[in-house]
Design an enzyme around this catalytic site. Structure first.
Site: not given
Ligand code: ADP
Ligand code: MG
Length: 383
Positions: A33-34, A158, A122, A170, A219, A124-126
């Site tokens: 939160h920084t 994003e 958490g 991220d 948040y 950061s797949s996004s």
């Molecule tokens: P986080 O970044 O913490 O994992 P987010 O809600 O910011 O969570 O992002 C997750 C979203 O990103 C998933 O619900 C999906 O829509 C998208 N995403 C991430 N990786 C993939 C992937 N490999 N294929 C399709 N969509 C993905």
């Molecule tokens: Mg994310």
């Protein structure tokens, strides 16, 4: 999945020999939160990546297939951009659209995305899907831009296309991660410093598997409370533009005027910035004990002053503390559920994992997921 398997999966969908790119997920070791207060954070890229296999097309069409969702999305970059559709493809297609808006000449392409970063945990797949897609598109289009620009364009995708209000951390670490290192990032100047992490510790992420409805409204409330703090403090301290410019002493001095809630929020942010700086010194000195102590202090402050922890997160941290070989533990991410990050000696990882899983099940009746992570490099071409 190996690169050969990914290539074979790609060739079931599209013709040609794909190039393959990857970008890592990340975990934030300290500095919570920084970011939106222009402070310091300390993420590390981890060995869970998102892979993008890609071939160039002769037209301006982008076809993108996710092996997790098992479906394809398509846009034509020659047409005017449409808004996001609240679909997973908003992340990668948003990057293509934002690259184009920034004046980069992106080719059409066929893409297959293979993700190994767990969603919404958490890690950061996004950012991993954004940065891997961005790098892939730029490279096959023969466009060179610097990585900071790429990180910023992914963040823009994003923020504006997906519609999620997030900082740059991220995307930054997905671009600039370094194996065997954490990276201290100054969210104001965007200067960063790679800090060595000893190879006899693992970054172990424990997922409480709960995410409370409250997370996003709380948040926003915290962000507003920080802004309120800045408004009050800047009346007395003229050089204050954000909580970055404030010390915990300043916060104490104006406690009465801030009121108890805003006081506590400001105290967390200002003290947390110092903790990140001290944690960086500790890594420089290879002093994991001090680093771990700062992680516990961070958790306590997030729990008592920022009030974003949750019972499951506290249970997880309390379970970790007495385990032999654990240097430190704290909640990571926005809070109200999600994950803890634990710094654990390599020898102790198996014992740690079992103890956490059993203890968590006993205390909460819930099943925890545990991800044992190493550090990794930032995004790159791998084939
Ligand atoms: P986080 O970044 O913490 O994992 P987010 O809600 O910011 O969570 O992002 C997750 C979203 O990103 C998933 O619900 C999906 O829509 C998208 N995403 C991430 N990786 C993939 C992937 N490999 N294929 C399709 N969509 C993905
Ligand atoms: Mg994310």
């Amino acid at each position: 999945m190996t690169l050969e398997e990914l290539t074979a999966a790609f060739q079931k969908l599209y013709k040609g020999q794909p190039r393959i790119y990857r970008a890592p997920g990340r975990v934030n070791l300290i500095g919570e939160h920084t970011d939106y207060n222009e402070g310091f954070v300390m993420p590390a890229a981890i060995n869970f990546s998102t892979f993008v296999a890609i071939t160039k097309r002769d037209d301006q069409v982008l076809k993108i297939h996710s092996d997790i969702f098992k479906e394809e999305a398509e846009i034509d970059l020659a047409q005017d951009a449409t808004p996001g559709r609240k679909h997973w493809s908003d992340y990668p297609l948003g990057v293509a659209i934002k690259l184009k808006e920034a004046g980069h000449n992106i080719s059409g392409a066929n893409l297959l995305v293979h993700g190994e970063v767990p969603f919404g945990s958490g890690l950061s797949s996004s950012a991993a899907i954004e940065v891997s897609t961005g790098l892939a598109l730029l490279d096959i289009s023969g466009v060179k831009i610097d990585r900071l620009k790429l990180a910023k364009i992914c963040q823009k995708a994003e923020n504006e296309f997906v519609g999620a209000r997030t900082g740059l951390m991220d995307q930054f670490i997905a671009c600039f991660g370094k194996a065997d290192h954490a990276v201290m990032l100054d969210c104001r100047s965007l200067e960063s410093r790679a800090l060595p992490l000893p190879d006899d510790v693992k970054l172990v992420v424990c997922n409480t598997m709960v995410k409370h409805e409250l997370a996003s409204s709380e948040y926003n409330a915290r962000r507003e409370q920080c802004e309120e703090g800045v408004r009050i403090l800047s009346q007395h301290l003229p050089k204050v533009n954000s909580l970055r410019d404030v010390t915990p002493n300043d916060v104490e001095r104006f406690r009465a005027e801030l009121g108890e809630v805003v006081f506590k929020r400001c105290l967390h942010v200002t003290a947390e910035n110092y903790r990140v700086l001290k944690a960086a010194d500790a890594l420089r000195d290879r002093d994991l004990k001090t680093f771990g102590k700062l992680m516990y202090e961070s958790h306590q402050s997030l729990r008592d002053d920022y009030e974003v922890s949750y019972k499951e997160l506290d249970v997880m941290v309390d379970l970790a503390k007495p385990i032999e070989g654990v240097f430190g533990a704290r909640m990571t991410g926005g809070g109200f559920g999600g994950c803890t990050i634990n710094l654990v000696s390599v020898d102790a990882v198996d014992e740690f994992t079992q103890t956490i899983k059993n203890g968590y099940a006993e205390a909460t009746g819930k099943h925890a997921e545990v991800y044992v992570c190493s550090t990794a490099d930032g995004a790159e071409r791998v084939q």
